[in-house]
Motif scaffolding. Structure first.
Motif, PDB file in Angstrom:
ATOM      1  N   PRO A 275       0.990  -1.528  -0.051  1.00 43.37           N
ATOM      2  CA  PRO A 275      -0.139   0.119   0.196  1.00 43.37           C
ATOM      3  C   PRO A 275       0.779   1.235   0.051  1.00 43.37           C
ATOM      4  O   PRO A 275       0.291   2.489  -0.050  1.00 43.37           O
ATOM      5  CB  PRO A 275      -0.577  -0.132   1.427  1.00 43.37           C
ATOM      6  CG  PRO A 275      -0.773  -1.722   1.346  1.00 43.37           C
ATOM      7  CD  PRO A 275       0.433  -2.583   1.241  1.00 43.37           C
ATOM      8  N   ALA A 276       1.917   1.424   0.284  1.00 43.17           N
ATOM      9  CA  ALA A 276       2.832   2.630   1.102  1.00 43.17           C
ATOM     10  C   ALA A 276       3.621   3.364  -1.006  1.00 43.17           C
ATOM     11  O   ALA A 276       3.276   2.060  -2.303  1.00 43.17           O
ATOM     12  CB  ALA A 276       4.065   2.037   0.933  1.00 43.17           C
ATOM     13  N   HIS A 277       3.277   4.840  -1.016  1.00 53.06           N
ATOM     14  CA  HIS A 277       3.511   4.964  -2.969  1.00 53.06           C
ATOM     15  C   HIS A 277       2.245   4.275  -3.157  1.00 53.06           C
ATOM     16  O   HIS A 277       2.622   3.712  -4.087  1.00 53.06           O
ATOM     17  CB  HIS A 277       4.610   4.336  -3.647  1.00 53.06           C
ATOM     18  CG  HIS A 277       5.560   4.808  -2.112  1.00 53.06           C
ATOM     19  ND1 HIS A 277       5.913   6.505  -1.702  1.00 53.06           N
ATOM     20  CD2 HIS A 277       6.502   3.840  -1.109  1.00 53.06           C
ATOM     21  CE1 HIS A 277       6.347   6.429  -1.026  1.00 53.06           C
ATOM     22  NE2 HIS A 277       7.465   5.183  -0.466  1.00 53.06           N
ATOM     23  N   PRO A 278       1.047   4.880  -3.122  1.00 54.48           N
ATOM     24  CA  PRO A 278      -0.703   4.077  -3.971  1.00 54.48           C
ATOM     25  C   PRO A 278      -0.237   4.984  -5.491  1.00 54.48           C
ATOM     26  O   PRO A 278       0.138   6.096  -5.734  1.00 54.48           O
ATOM     27  CB  PRO A 278      -1.188   4.855  -3.047  1.00 54.48           C
ATOM     28  CG  PRO A 278      -0.411   6.036  -1.942  1.00 54.48           C
ATOM     29  CD  PRO A 278       0.103   5.397  -2.587  1.00 54.48           C
ATOM     30  N   LEU A 279      -0.439   3.920  -6.434  1.00 57.00           N
ATOM     31  CA  LEU A 279      -0.562   5.052  -7.708  1.00 57.00           C
ATOM     32  C   LEU A 279      -1.914   4.370  -8.881  1.00 57.00           C
ATOM     33  O   LEU A 279      -2.074   4.257  -9.616  1.00 57.00           O
ATOM     34  CB  LEU A 279       0.317   3.078  -8.346  1.00 57.00           C
ATOM     35  CG  LEU A 279       1.980   3.403  -8.051  1.00 57.00           C
ATOM     36  CD1 LEU A 279       2.646   2.799  -8.959  1.00 57.00           C
ATOM     37  CD2 LEU A 279       1.707   4.732  -8.923  1.00 57.00           C
ATOM     38  N   LEU A 280      -2.950   4.216  -7.148  1.00 60.28           N
ATOM     39  CA  LEU A 280      -4.180   4.114  -8.178  1.00 60.28           C
ATOM     40  C   LEU A 280      -4.605   5.555  -6.711  1.00 60.28           C
ATOM     41  O   LEU A 280      -4.573   5.763  -5.371  1.00 60.28           O
ATOM     42  CB  LEU A 280      -4.981   3.536  -7.856  1.00 60.28           C
ATOM     43  CG  LEU A 280      -4.923   2.149  -8.725  1.00 60.28           C
ATOM     44  CD1 LEU A 280      -5.817   1.268  -8.432  1.00 60.28           C
ATOM     45  CD2 LEU A 280      -5.450   2.636  -9.742  1.00 60.28           C
ATOM     46  N   PRO A 281      -5.796   6.231  -7.619  1.00 58.78           N
ATOM     47  CA  PRO A 281      -6.079   7.664  -6.642  1.00 58.78           C
ATOM     48  C   PRO A 281      -7.380   7.257  -6.044  1.00 58.78           C
ATOM     49  O   PRO A 281      -7.775   5.334  -6.820  1.00 58.78           O
ATOM     50  CB  PRO A 281      -7.024   7.805  -7.665  1.00 58.78           C
ATOM     51  CG  PRO A 281      -6.520   7.585  -9.180  1.00 58.78           C
ATOM     52  CD  PRO A 281      -5.930   6.262  -8.612  1.00 58.78           C
ATOM     53  N   ALA A 282      -7.155   7.807  -4.660  1.00 61.87           N
ATOM     54  CA  ALA A 282      -8.758   7.570  -4.199  1.00 61.87           C
ATOM     55  C   ALA A 282     -10.122   7.358  -3.965  1.00 61.87           C
ATOM     56  O   ALA A 282     -10.556   6.591  -3.173  1.00 61.87           O
ATOM     57  CB  ALA A 282      -8.154   7.603  -2.338  1.00 61.87           C
TER      58      ALA A 282
END
Ligand SMILES: N[C@@H](CCC(=O)N[C@@H](CS)C(=O)NCC(=O)O)C(=O)O
Length: 260
Positions: free
Chosen positions: A74-81
């Motif tokens: 989950p760190a440095h997410p690459l899908l928008p919230a």
């Protein structure tokens, strides 16, 4: 430990290595020499790269490998919230599987791989031809006609449309899917890199938002880490040598109208 089976200069591998880099994940490189080798076919029965190995399981398909990485780490997410932002990211990347992957294959094959294919023995050529009947037909046509093939012209026009779509999207937001950088940006960095290296950067000469986005994604450390450092001098030389011819053919193809 994450292990990635890949080719250094495959666009599908560029996509996943960009995601690995953006997520700052450590991983082990497993370069695939021959994707038709029975040992590799046991890892990826489709005979393609990339394949991710993690915790004793194998993961295929670049787009959903990157999503797997985003889910698992989950760190440095690459899908928008937001749900809408996630839909937008998937909307962009889905286009790659739906049509852009075939179109970039057409351009890359006509530009670079055709010459290599033509030097193969008939047996080696048969072995390398795609199993998929459509891709096989397209490849045979490209072997015959190269950049003069109607497939090449159609691919150039598909990328012209993509550039127009991206220009429109970027007039409204900072990154492709949202106000945050996402997997849509990693995936399309690989595509715009390939178009630029093969002389098609002229497609966004009159698209200031695309030009700005290309500069921004290429200034990110992931671009050097995920793409540039994997290119050999021979890869760079092959792209540079074919780019003028490809660009000239593409400009000519751009003016042709498909017969209906
Ligand atoms: N949909 C697959 C496509 C995989 C694919 O076509 N990979 C290409 C490289 S981008 C490949 O391995 N081709 C076999 C070859 O070049 O021998 C994915 O996104 O992972």
């Amino acid at each position: 430990m994450l292990e990635l089976y890949h080719f250094p200069n495959a666009i599908c591998a560029h996509k996943v290595r960009l995601a690995l880099s953006e997520k700052q994940l450590a991983w082990q490189s497993r370069i695939v020499d021959d994707p038709q080798d029975p040992a590799y076919l046991r890892i990826n029965p489709n005979g393609v790269v990339p394949t991710l190995a993690h915790k004793g399981r194998l993961f295929l398909e670049s787009r959903i490998i990157s999503e797997y990485l985003d889910d698992a780490f989950p760190a440095h997410p690459l899908l928008p919230a937001s749900a809408a932002g996630r839909h937008a990211a998937r909307f962009w990347s889905k286009q790659i599987d739906d049509s852009l992957h075939l179109h970039i294959f057409i351009i890359t094959f006509a530009a670079i791989y055709r010459e290599r294919f033509l030097s193969l023995s008939p047996e080696a050529m048969q072995r390398k031809l795609a199993y998929d009947p459509v891709k096989r037909r397209v490849t045979l046509d490209l072997l015959e006609d190269g950049v003069d093939s109607p497939w090449f012209a159609a691919a150039v026009r598909r990328f012209r449309k993509l550039v127009a779509d991206v220009e429109q999207a970027l007039a409204e937001r900072t990154w492709l899917a949202d106000e945050v950088y996402s997997l849509a940006d990693t995936d399309f960095t690989a595509y715009f890199h390939r178009l630029e290296e093969l002389g098609l950067g002229y497609l966004w000469n009159d698209a200031p938002h695309v030009t700005g986005w290309v500069a921004r994604v290429m200034a990110r450390p992931s671009y050097a880490d995920g793409i540039l450092k994997w290119l050999t001098p021979a890869d760079r030389a092959a792209a540079a040598a074919s780019a003028p011819l490809v660009a000239a053919a593409a400009r000519a193809a751009d003016t042709v109208v498909d017969k209906v």
